[in-house]
Write an enzyme that holds these catalytic residues in place. Structure first.
Site, short mmCIF file in Angstrom:
data_model
loop_
_atom_site.label_atom_id
_atom_site.label_comp_id
_atom_site.label_asym_id
_atom_site.label_seq_id
_atom_site.Cartn_x
_atom_site.Cartn_y
_atom_site.Cartn_z
CB SER A 137 -0.91 0.22 1.12
OG SER A 137 -1.63 1.29 1.23
CE1 TYR A 151 -4.68 -2.49 4.33
CE2 TYR A 151 -3.83 -0.51 4.06
CZ TYR A 151 -4.13 -1.62 3.54
OH TYR A 151 -4.26 -1.92 2.24
#
Length: 255
Positions: free
Chosen positions: A148, A161
């Protein structure tokens, strides 16, 4: 296109979003694709049906990740599907670790349960899937891990996350060295803001704000990421391993 003809692929979390686009792209390139899903059997079935209608080959495999026995369930389903499609004993050529869950919780509100769930799905499951796949992966195979952009730009709502995606990048680095002797490449792809079909992307004013973060003045589409994954899965990427490809559309470079 047939540059992946004769090859097999597993894409985790491929009933929707980036995973779906990736499964569809790999199938168009000629691979037999295992479409993994957690619980939405109907969505996975639609992906398989769409691939088949376009002349590709695919099958669905179910496994809830982040729970005991998840990798055993997934690999058993994969092997059964390969059997049914005439690829028994062929092994696996391409593994895409795409499945993941996000937090969306302020740092003050992250509970141990939320944290453990994020780690279990986003970091632990990919690690043990790669470990288990070592006996299935063919020499000169490909592992692509979806990371990400949040490992490089901050969003406090997703701190836990982002930590798990940092772990994915470390998995990539170390397994790349471990598997190089077999010609297996291991790389990460870091998407930015990507329209994955969630309700927020139906809000024009919000999409406009998100698009402004990229110098291209748009949000990413799932096919933008799938095309990068397909490149890394191909022979063209044979000299790239341990790498991180930014697929964020230049997020935060400025307008």
């Amino acid at each position: 296109m047939s540059r992946l003809a004769g090859r097999t692929a597993l894409v985790t979390g491929s009933s929707r979003g980036i995973g779906r686009a990736t499964a569809e792209r790999l199938a168009r390139d000629g691979a037999l694709v295992a479409v993994h899903y957690n619980s939405d059997e109907a969505a996975a079935g639609k992906v398989v049906a769409g691939i088949t209608e376009e002349g590709g080959r695919a099958f669905a495999v179910q496994a809830e990740l982040g729970v005991p026995g998840d990798v055993d369930t997934l690999v058993s389903g994969l092997e059964a599907g390969l059997d049914e499609h005439g690829a028994s004993g062929h092994g696996l050529d391409i593994l895409v670790n795409n499945a993941g869950v996000m937090g969306g919780v302020a740092p003050e509100d992250v509970t141990p349960e939320i944290f453990d769930r994020l780690v279990a799905v986003n970091a632990k499951a990919p690690f043990f899937l790669v470990q288990r796949a070592l006996g299935l992966l063919n020499d000169n195979g490909r592992i692509v891990n979806i990371s990400s952009g949040l490992t490089r730009f901050a969003n406090p709502q997703e701190v836990a996350y982002a930590m798990t995606k940092g772990a994915i990048e470390q998995l990539t680095l170390h397994f790349a060295k471990h598997l190089a002797a077999r010609g297996i490449t291991v790389n990460s792809v870091a998407p930015g803001i990507t329209d994955n079909g969630t309700p927020v992307f139906d809000m024009p004013e919000v999409v406009e704000q998100m698009a402004a973060l990229s110098p291209f003045h748009r949000v990413g589409q799932t096919r933008d990421i799938a095309d990068v994954v397909a490149f890394l899965a191909s022979d063209d990427a044979r000299w790239i391993t341990g790498g991180l490809l930014d697929a964020s559309g230049g997020t935060l470079l400025g307008g």
